[in-house]
Design an enzyme around this catalytic site. Structure first.
Site, PDB file in Angstrom:
ATOM      1  N   SER A 249       0.976  -1.183   0.208  1.00 57.28           N
ATOM      2  CA  SER A 249       0.334   0.190  -0.041  1.00 57.28           C
ATOM      3  C   SER A 249       1.128   1.920   0.090  1.00 57.28           C
ATOM      4  O   SER A 249       0.323   2.194  -0.475  1.00 57.28           O
ATOM      5  CB  SER A 249      -0.773   0.240   1.165  1.00 57.28           C
ATOM      6  OG  SER A 249      -0.158  -0.056   1.938  1.00 57.28           O
TER       7      SER A 249
ATOM      8  N   HIS B  95      -5.427  -3.398  -3.016  1.00 55.06           N
ATOM      9  CA  HIS B  95      -5.263  -2.670  -3.902  1.00 55.06           C
ATOM     10  C   HIS B  95      -4.653  -3.071  -4.976  1.00 55.06           C
ATOM     11  O   HIS B  95      -4.621  -2.858  -6.141  1.00 55.06           O
ATOM     12  CB  HIS B  95      -3.861  -1.824  -3.810  1.00 55.06           C
ATOM     13  CG  HIS B  95      -3.455  -1.344  -2.025  1.00 55.06           C
ATOM     14  ND1 HIS B  95      -4.767   0.320  -2.492  1.00 55.06           N
ATOM     15  CD2 HIS B  95      -3.054  -1.332  -0.994  1.00 55.06           C
ATOM     16  CE1 HIS B  95      -4.460   1.317  -0.714  1.00 55.06           C
ATOM     17  NE2 HIS B  95      -3.962  -0.233  -0.139  1.00 55.06           N
TER      18      HIS B  95
ATOM     19  N   LYS C 201     -12.158   0.332  -1.384  1.00 52.69           N
ATOM     20  CA  LYS C 201     -11.345   0.932  -2.911  1.00 52.69           C
ATOM     21  C   LYS C 201     -11.689   0.572  -3.868  1.00 52.69           C
ATOM     22  O   LYS C 201     -12.730   1.384  -4.606  1.00 52.69           O
ATOM     23  CB  LYS C 201      -9.129   0.449  -2.479  1.00 52.69           C
ATOM     24  CG  LYS C 201      -9.158   0.829  -1.267  1.00 52.69           C
ATOM     25  CD  LYS C 201      -8.248   0.086  -0.460  1.00 52.69           C
ATOM     26  CE  LYS C 201      -7.256  -0.042   0.613  1.00 52.69           C
ATOM     27  NZ  LYS C 201      -6.333  -0.114   1.408  1.00 52.69           N
TER      28      LYS C 201
HETATM   29  C1  LIG Z   1      -7.244  -0.066   3.107  1.00 54.69           C
HETATM   30  C2  LIG Z   1      -6.423  -1.797   3.569  1.00 54.69           C
HETATM   31  C3  LIG Z   1      -6.973  -2.783   4.334  1.00 54.69           C
HETATM   32  C4  LIG Z   1      -8.260  -2.422   5.289  1.00 54.69           C
HETATM   33  O1  LIG Z   1      -9.124  -1.789   4.234  1.00 54.69           O
HETATM   34  P1  LIG Z   1      -9.911  -1.306   5.008  1.00 54.69           P
HETATM   35  O2  LIG Z   1     -11.386  -1.994   3.920  1.00 54.69           O
HETATM   36  O3  LIG Z   1     -10.035  -0.103   4.909  1.00 54.69           O
HETATM   37  O4  LIG Z   1     -10.276  -1.908   6.788  1.00 54.69           O
HETATM   38  C5  LIG Z   1      -6.219  -3.473   4.798  1.00 54.69           C
HETATM   39  N1  LIG Z   1      -5.336  -4.112   3.518  1.00 54.69           N
HETATM   40  C6  LIG Z   1      -4.351  -3.481   2.662  1.00 54.69           C
HETATM   41  C7  LIG Z   1      -3.111  -3.471   2.457  1.00 54.69           C
HETATM   42  C8  LIG Z   1      -4.813  -2.424   2.317  1.00 54.69           C
HETATM   43  O5  LIG Z   1      -4.529  -1.756   1.573  1.00 54.69           O
END
Ligand SMILES: *Cc1c(COP(=O)(O)O)cnc(C)c1O
Length: 379
Positions: A177, A205, A235
Site C-alpha cells: 500500500s 489494492h 477501494k
Molecule cells: C486499505 C487496506 C486494508 C484495510 O481495508 P479497509 O476495508 O479499508 O479496512 C487492509 N489491507 C490493505 C493492504 C489495505 O491497503
C-alpha cells in the site's frame, strides 16, 4: 502524591509537524472540497471512480428505500441478508474461488482471519512491509511472528526451512500500500507448497487494478487449497466492507471462529447492493483499461523524477526527509492538488514521500496538470 493522569494529560502532545489531523472534506468525483476550496484529488483509493457512479448510487439508494439502512445485528443473529450472499457468490465466481465471506472492513477481516487461523503453536511468516491490519491480526493470534525482508523470497525460503511448526502461514500484501509494488504470488505459492504452509494474500489494492480483467494478483492461482485472499470493498469497488475468498472447508471453519464476524454488526445491505453494481461496471472492462492508460500516461510524464517503479494505481514519489515531503504536499495544495505526504513510521526512515494515487476518473488534463506541478515542486 504521585502525579495524576487523566484524559487531559494521558497522551503527550506530538510535535505539530507530526500531528495526524482529521480534515473533513466533501468528495465530488475526482475533486475534494476542503473549507470551500476545490482541489483535484490524487489521494483516493476509489481507483475506478465507482464510489460516485450513477448505477452504484442508484443500487444503494434503491436498497435503502426498500428496506432501510442498518442490518441491526451480527450475521449470526438476525443481520444476515440475501444480498450479502449474492455478493459473496458473485465475487467468488468472478475471482475463481470456491466461496467468499463478507466482513465489516479489511481491517476487521485481517484481524479476525489471522486470529482464527493461528494460535500460539503456529508460526506466521510476514513480509516486513505488510499492512497494519495483518500485523495486528498476527499479534492478536498469539502466534510466533517471523518477518522476512520485503519481497525477498530467498530470505523467506531460508526462514521456512529453519522454523518448523504444525501450522505455518505466509502472509503478504498483494499490492503493497505504500510502495505500489507487487508480491510475487507465484513464488509465494511455490514456497507454500514446498514447505506445507498456507498463504494469505491481502490484495486490497489489486482488485480492479491488476491481473486479467482486473481480477487481482492471485487470479492465476485462485481456488488453490493453500491460498486465501483478502480484499476490500472500500477501494476500487467504491463501497465499504471486505471479503475473504478460499476453499469451502476453510470458509466454513472461519464462520465458526472468526470473532470479527461473530461479534460485529453485519454490513448494511445497501453496501452489498452498491458493491454488486460496482462489480458489474468493473466487469465491463472500460474503467480498468482507462485506469491502466492513466498510470502509463502519468509515468511517461514524470520519467525524470524519483518515482518508485510501480505499475499500480499507487505512485510514490520519494523525497527523503519528512520536511521535503511536507513542503511539497503544502505547495501542491496551494496549486490546487490534494496529494498526501507519507512519513515514517508509516514508511522507512529517510523515504518520506508523496503518495499519489490515480483513478480511471482522472482525465489526461488532470494528470498533465499534476505532472507539471510535481515537476515544479519537487525538482
Ligand atoms: C486499505 C487496506 C486494508 C484495510 O481495508 P479497509 O476495508 O479499508 O479496512 C487492509 N489491507 C490493505 C493492504 C489495505 O491497503
Amino acid at each position: 502524591m504521585p502525579a495524576m493522569m487523566d484524559g487531559r494529560n494521558w497522551f503527550a502532545a506530538p510535535l505539530p509537524a507530526r500531528r495526524r489531523q482529521l480534515r473533513p472534506m466533501r468528495r465530488d468525483g475526482v475533486h475534494v472540497e476542503i473549507k470551500g476550496r476545490r482541489l483535484l484529488n490524487f489521494a483516493s483509493n476509489d481507483y475506478l471512480g465507482l464510489a460516485g457512479h450513477d448505477r452504484v448510487r442508484a443500487a444503494a439508494a434503491g436498497q435503502i428505500e426498500a428496506e432501510g439502512f442498518g442490518s441491526g445485528a451480527s450475521r449470526l443473529i438476525s443481520g444476515d441478508h440475501p444480498l450479502l450472499h449474492e455478493l459473496e457468490a458473485t465475487l467468488a465466481a468472478w475471482k475463481g474461488y470456491e466461496v467468499g465471506l463478507l466482513l465489516g472492513s479489511g481491517m476487521l477481516a485481517n484481524i479476525g482471519l489471522l486470529d482464527a487461523l493461528a494460535d500460539r503453536h503456529s508460526i506466521i511468516f510476514a513480509d516486513r512491509r505488510n499492512h497494519a491490519s495483518l500485523i495486528d491480526g498476527a499479534r492478536l493470534s498469539g502466534a510466533r511472528v517471523i518477518r522476512y525482508r520485503h519481497n525477498d523470497l530467498d530470505h523467506l525460503a531460508r526462514l521456512l526451512a529453519a522454523h518448523a511448526a504444525a501450522r505455518r502461514i505466509v502472509v503478504s500484501d498483494g499490492v503493497f500500500s505504500m510502495d505500489g509494488d507487487c508480491a510475487d504470488v507465484a513464488g509465494l505459492i511455490g514456497l507454500a507448497e514446498q514447505h506445507d504452509a498456507l498463504l494469505v494474500i491481502d490484495d486490497a489494492h489489486g482488485t480492479g487494478v491488476c491481473g486479467p480483467d482486473g481480477r487481482g494478483l492471485t487470479a492465476a492461482f485462485a481456488g488453490h487449497a493453500r491460498l486465501i485472499e483478502v480484499g476490500t470493498l472500500g477501494k476500487a469497488l467504491g463501497s465499504y466492507g471486505a471479503f475473504i475468498l478460499a476453499c469451502r472447508p476453510l470458509i466454513e471453519g472461519l464462520i465458526q471462529r472468526l470473532r470479527t464476524l461473530i461479534y460485529s454488526t453485519a454490513l448494511p445491505p445497501c453496501t452489498a447492493a452498491a458493491a454488486l453494481a460496482a462489480l458489474h461496471e468493473l466487469k465491463k472492462g472500460a474503467l480498468v483499461a482507462r485506469l491502466r492508460a492513466n498510470i502509463a500516461f502519468f509515468r511517461a510524464q514524470l520519467h525524470d523524477l524519483p518515482l518508485l517503479p510501480s505499475a499500480t494505481a499507487i505512485q510514490p514519489l520519494i523525497l527523503g526527509e519528512d520536511e521535503a515531503a511536507l513542503a511539497a504536499a503544502a505547495k501542491l495544495e496551494v496549486k490546487g492538488f490534494f496529494v498526501p505526504a507519507i512519513r515514517p513510521p508509516t514508511v522507512p526512515a529517510g523515504t518520506a514521500r508523496l503518495r499519489i494515487t490515480l483513478s480511471a476518473a482522472h482525465t489526461r488534463e488532470h494528470i498533465k496538470a499534476l505532472a507539471d506541478a510535481l515537476t515544479d515542486c519537487c525538482r
